[in-house]
Write a protein that holds these residues in place. Structure first.
Motif, PDB file in Angstrom:
ATOM      1  N   ASN A  93      44.457  54.460  72.836  1.00 61.53           N
ATOM      2  CA  ASN A  93      43.821  53.144  72.734  1.00 61.53           C
ATOM      3  C   ASN A  93      43.090  52.962  71.408  1.00 61.53           C
ATOM      4  N   ALA A  94      42.335  53.985  71.042  1.00 53.75           N
ATOM      5  CA  ALA A  94      41.524  53.904  69.826  1.00 53.75           C
ATOM      6  C   ALA A  94      42.392  53.779  68.583  1.00 53.75           C
ATOM      7  N   LEU A  95      43.508  54.509  68.550  1.00 53.86           N
ATOM      8  CA  LEU A  95      44.380  54.439  67.376  1.00 53.86           C
ATOM      9  C   LEU A  95      45.053  53.077  67.276  1.00 53.86           C
ATOM     10  N   ASP A 105      35.050  55.519  67.186  1.00 53.97           N
ATOM     11  CA  ASP A 105      34.392  55.780  65.909  1.00 53.97           C
ATOM     12  C   ASP A 105      35.054  56.926  65.166  1.00 53.97           C
ATOM     13  N   ILE A 106      35.387  57.984  65.899  1.00 54.10           N
ATOM     14  CA  ILE A 106      35.956  59.182  65.284  1.00 54.10           C
ATOM     15  C   ILE A 106      37.310  58.886  64.659  1.00 54.10           C
ATOM     16  N   ILE A 107      38.177  58.179  65.391  1.00 57.50           N
ATOM     17  CA  ILE A 107      39.511  57.873  64.867  1.00 57.50           C
ATOM     18  C   ILE A 107      39.424  56.884  63.709  1.00 57.50           C
ATOM     19  N   GLU A 108      38.572  55.871  63.829  1.00 59.17           N
ATOM     20  CA  GLU A 108      38.437  54.911  62.733  1.00 59.17           C
ATOM     21  C   GLU A 108      37.927  55.594  61.472  1.00 59.17           C
ATOM     22  N   ALA A 109      36.932  56.467  61.626  1.00 52.52           N
ATOM     23  CA  ALA A 109      36.359  57.152  60.465  1.00 52.52           C
ATOM     24  C   ALA A 109      37.379  58.077  59.806  1.00 52.52           C
ATOM     25  N   MET A 143      40.692  57.953  59.895  1.00 50.72           N
ATOM     26  CA  MET A 143      41.785  57.224  59.264  1.00 50.72           C
ATOM     27  C   MET A 143      41.308  56.505  58.011  1.00 50.72           C
ATOM     28  N   ARG A 144      40.101  55.965  58.072  1.00 51.13           N
ATOM     29  CA  ARG A 144      39.560  55.231  56.929  1.00 51.13           C
ATOM     30  C   ARG A 144      39.294  56.150  55.744  1.00 51.13           C
ATOM     31  N   LYS A 145      38.890  57.375  56.038  1.00 49.67           N
ATOM     32  CA  LYS A 145      38.533  58.313  54.977  1.00 49.67           C
ATOM     33  C   LYS A 145      39.700  59.184  54.525  1.00 49.67           C
ATOM     34  N   SER A 146      40.868  58.903  55.058  1.00 48.77           N
ATOM     35  CA  SER A 146      42.038  59.673  54.649  1.00 48.77           C
ATOM     36  C   SER A 146      42.221  59.590  53.146  1.00 48.77           C
TER      37      SER A 146
END
Length: 209
Positions: free
Chosen positions: A72-74, A192-196, A198-201
């Motif tokens: 869901n988060a992804l 939060d963990i998945i967004e962070a 992926m964003r910081k990749s």
């Protein structure tokens, strides 16, 4: 005192750099040139909790919850990002993905016996995003993000590890993978963990236009 603080910051920075691994296949462009639709399947989760009172059935249900929450988060991350920056592919609605899997009797208990090619054929997609979690805390229910010096020194401040994989539906080959340790700095819950992460990749998600 200042020297001690500097050393702590230096150790934390070094730890942070060593906590993520990103891979992209040299064949990505060639194998993905005709991709149009990508499915996100539930993540496989393994819980290593201190609670010894859990039955096998309770543990299984908690692992399923973490796996579906990551899926869901992804999807939420990709849909949110899609509004700001186009991808050259579309993502299959995870409700449709899970319904198609259920029709074939596929769930998190037997997902791993199917090949990428099998799953992509069943789902009618060109590529598959999957993932796995190893956790010592229920991140879907929220975790502490406060810094704990003693936990940091003892090495118990991590909540586990997450890996996100993108595979080609025709060949089954791994196209892209992002693996990261989940720490107190990663976020307060699964979203939060998945967004962070992926964003910081350090590299763009490869389907970016």
């Amino acid at each position: 005192m200042k020297k001690h603080i500097f050393l702590i910051v230096l150790m934390m920075s070094a730890l942070g750099f060593g906590q993520k691994t990103i891979y992209q296949s040299e064949s990505f462009e060639e194998l993905s040139k005709d991709h149009k639709t990508v499915a996100i399947v539930p993540f496989e989760a393994r819980l290593e909790l201190d609670n010894k009172n859990l039955t096998a059935e309770q543990l299984k249900k908690l692992q399923e919850k973490e796996g579906y929450e990551a899926q869901n988060a992804l999807e939420s991350y990709f849909l949110k990002r899609h509004k700001r920056k186009d991808y050259r592919i579309e993502f299959q609605d995870i409700k449709n993905t899970n319904a198609l899997l259920a029709k074939e009797g596929i769930d998190l208990l037997n997902l791993d016996i199917y090949t990428t090619q099998d799953l992509c054929k069943i789902l009618g997609v060109d590529a598959l995003i999957s993932g796995d979690l190893t956790l010592n805390a229920l991140i879907s229910e929220g975790v502490s993000t406060d810094f704990d010096f003693m936990s940091f020194i003892s090495g118990t401040s991590d909540y586990g590890r997450i890996a996100i994989k993108l595979s080609d539906g025709a060949t089954g080959k791994l196209l892209w993978k992002y693996e990261k340790v989940i720490t107190r700095k990663s976020g307060k819950n699964t979203y939060d963990i998945i967004e962070a992460m992926m964003r910081k990749s350090t590299r763009k998600f490869p389907y970016d236009k």
